[in-house]
Design an enzyme around this catalytic site. Structure first.
Site, PDB file in Angstrom:
ATOM      1  N   ARG A  17       0.756  -1.152  -0.109  1.00  0.00           N
ATOM      2  CA  ARG A  17      -0.095  -0.121   0.366  1.00  0.00           C
ATOM      3  C   ARG A  17       0.614   1.153   0.408  1.00  0.00           C
ATOM      4  O   ARG A  17       1.080   1.657  -1.044  1.00  0.00           O
ATOM      5  CB  ARG A  17      -0.391  -0.240   0.854  1.00  0.00           C
ATOM      6  CG  ARG A  17      -1.850   0.880   1.747  1.00  0.00           C
ATOM      7  CD  ARG A  17      -2.006   2.658   1.027  1.00  0.00           C
ATOM      8  NE  ARG A  17      -0.925   2.789   2.600  1.00  0.00           N
ATOM      9  CZ  ARG A  17      -0.305   4.016   3.267  1.00  0.00           C
ATOM     10  NH1 ARG A  17      -0.217   4.673   2.663  1.00  0.00           N
ATOM     11  NH2 ARG A  17       0.245   3.729   5.119  1.00  0.00           N
ATOM     12  N   HIS A 210       5.219   4.709  12.332  1.00  0.00           N
ATOM     13  CA  HIS A 210       4.969   4.868  11.071  1.00  0.00           C
ATOM     14  C   HIS A 210       6.221   5.646  10.416  1.00  0.00           C
ATOM     15  O   HIS A 210       6.247   6.762  10.668  1.00  0.00           O
ATOM     16  CB  HIS A 210       4.125   5.130  10.517  1.00  0.00           C
ATOM     17  CG  HIS A 210       3.250   4.119   9.479  1.00  0.00           C
ATOM     18  ND1 HIS A 210       2.898   4.106   7.878  1.00  0.00           N
ATOM     19  CD2 HIS A 210       3.983   5.806   7.922  1.00  0.00           C
ATOM     20  CE1 HIS A 210       2.847   4.174   7.015  1.00  0.00           C
ATOM     21  NE2 HIS A 210       4.260   5.503   6.908  1.00  0.00           N
ATOM     22  N   HIS A 212       9.020   6.739   7.656  1.00  0.00           N
ATOM     23  CA  HIS A 212      10.203   7.052   6.523  1.00  0.00           C
ATOM     24  C   HIS A 212      11.326   7.930   6.763  1.00  0.00           C
ATOM     25  O   HIS A 212      11.487   8.098   7.693  1.00  0.00           O
ATOM     26  CB  HIS A 212       8.787   8.034   6.414  1.00  0.00           C
ATOM     27  CG  HIS A 212       7.300   7.725   5.744  1.00  0.00           C
ATOM     28  ND1 HIS A 212       7.577   7.148   4.185  1.00  0.00           N
ATOM     29  CD2 HIS A 212       6.688   7.848   6.254  1.00  0.00           C
ATOM     30  CE1 HIS A 212       5.950   6.402   4.048  1.00  0.00           C
ATOM     31  NE2 HIS A 212       5.765   7.139   5.523  1.00  0.00           N
ATOM     32  N   CYS A 243       3.785   9.467   0.033  1.00  0.00           N
ATOM     33  CA  CYS A 243       2.601   9.615   0.449  1.00  0.00           C
ATOM     34  C   CYS A 243       2.385  11.004  -0.672  1.00  0.00           C
ATOM     35  O   CYS A 243       3.463  11.315  -0.988  1.00  0.00           O
ATOM     36  CB  CYS A 243       2.264  10.477   1.161  1.00  0.00           C
ATOM     37  SG  CYS A 243       0.788  11.049   0.881  1.00  0.00           S
ATOM     38  N   ASN A 252       9.449   4.482   3.500  1.00  0.00           N
ATOM     39  CA  ASN A 252       9.253   4.041   4.732  1.00  0.00           C
ATOM     40  C   ASN A 252      10.646   3.155   4.937  1.00  0.00           C
ATOM     41  O   ASN A 252      11.995   2.432   4.655  1.00  0.00           O
ATOM     42  CB  ASN A 252       7.858   3.043   4.760  1.00  0.00           C
ATOM     43  CG  ASN A 252       6.863   3.737   4.417  1.00  0.00           C
ATOM     44  OD1 ASN A 252       6.097   2.611   3.751  1.00  0.00           O
ATOM     45  ND2 ASN A 252       6.103   3.800   5.120  1.00  0.00           N
TER      46      ASN A 252
END
Ligand code: HMG
Ligand code: MG
Length: 304
Positions: A17, A210, A212, A243, A252
């Site tokens: 994703r 999360h 990056h 994104c 990520n």
């Protein structure tokens, strides 16, 4: 800060994703399905496979229904999740047989407007019927808080603003909350400041970080988070990610890099490094750039 590192860490693989949403080369549904099957071979039990968002906004993930069809039911013990921004997304996800959804908002208004065309307060109201229905149907629900350290439009974000959104997602009944350094702006000092505010206000096993890796700090930031007791991380095969609505966001935290870190610290994670690398190798040739992870490219250590 707690000095005891967790014994075990839960990893959600977000490569299919977050990893693919920013890729410009068209990737066939069959290739995505093969990638996801290879991730399962590596031991992943929690895989974020796609998004039920506007196909014109994220064209790479326009095949969400077809991907679920190609995958078929998740194997025993494996959960496929998907991003769902509103009721239209939930209806699509439900039709596709999704068992875990993720709603997503941010700690900054400017990013949220560009990302999901809503203020933070509006987004919470859009999520309310989504999370109510999802929970009533027994689906697991994740909530995301993006721009938890820095917004690409507004700059630095105060930890209290992040906590405020975390609390609103808790009130919606989210089972877990993933807090995102969307543009990879954090240094370990920023992660410490953020976690000093969040950790006392959240059950640790519902907090996910999360990260990056835009500035090469993701592994250092994960290490800092482990020292604060964080037990769950998102990571992406080979370091894919970014994104489309966050200028300057890069990949990520790479799953390979996280495995290497956890192995070094003696923390269990349930993944097989070589199988993870094979999974990344299934997607690598379909991209117009090489995979970012340094550990992915490194030769095996002598004797390993
Ligand atoms: P909107 O335009 O405000 O929606 O989009 P709307 O309700 O006004 O509807 C407009 C049209 O879109 C309608 O079609 C709807 O049916 C359609 P029309 O009647 O005009 O033909 N529509 C949809 N179609 C398919 N699926 C849907 C859907 N919803 C409406 N779900 C929306 C609002 C949020 C949907 C839109 O802005 C969008 O899709 N944005 C994409 C957001 C996104 O995917 N961003 C990337 C993921 S977030 C991220 O990467 C950060 C994260 O990794 C954490 C971190 O790093 O921090 C999670
Ligand atoms: Mg992300």
């Amino acid at each position: 800060m707690s000095d005891a590192l967790p014994k075990r860490v839960r990893i959600t693989e977000v490569g299919p994703r977050d990893g693919l949403q920013n890729e410009h080369t068209h990737i066939d549904t069959t290739i995505k399905a093969a990638f996801i099957r290879a991730l399962i071979e590596a031991g992943h039990t929690d895989i974020e496979v796609t998004s039920f968002v506007r196909p014109d906004r994220v064209p790479q993930l326009a095949d969400a229904e077809a991907l679920f069809q190609a995958l078929g039911p998740a194997p025993e013990g494996v959960t496929y999740s998907a991003l769902v921004p509103n009721m239209t997304g939930l209806e699509r996800a439900r039709e596709a047989g999704v068992r875990k959804i993720a709603v997503f908002t941010a700690a900054s208004e400017s990013f949220n407007q560009r990302n999901i065309n809503a203020t933070v307060a509006e987004s919470i109201e859009h999520f309310r019927p989504v999370t109510n229905e999802a929970r009533a149907e027994g689906l697991a629900v994740r909530g995301y808080v993006s721009t938890a350290v820095c917004c690409p439009y507004e700059g630095r974000i105060e930890p209290d603003a992040v906590l405020d959104v975390v609390k609103r997602l808790q009130e919606l009944g989210c089972d877990e909350i993933s807090v995102g350094d969307t543009i990879g702006a954090a240094s370990p000092a920023d992660i410490a400041r953020l976690l000093d505010v969040l950790v006392p206000n959240i059950t640790l096993d519902t907090l996910v970080l999360h990260l990056h890796d835009t500035r090469g700090m993701a592994v250092a930031n994960a290490t800092e988070a482990l020292r604060h007791g964080v037990q769950a991380f998102d990571a992406s095969a080979g370091g894919l990610g970014g994104c489309p609505f966050a200028p300057g966001s890069a990949g990520n935290l790479a799953t390979e890099d996280l495995i290497f870190l956890l192995d070094g610290l003696g923390i269990e994670h349930g993944l097989d490094f070589e199988a993870q690398r094979r999974a990344s190798a299934t997607i690598g040739p379909h991209l117009d750039h090489s995979l970012a992870s340094r550990v992915y490219h490194a030769p095996p250590l002598p004797g390993d």
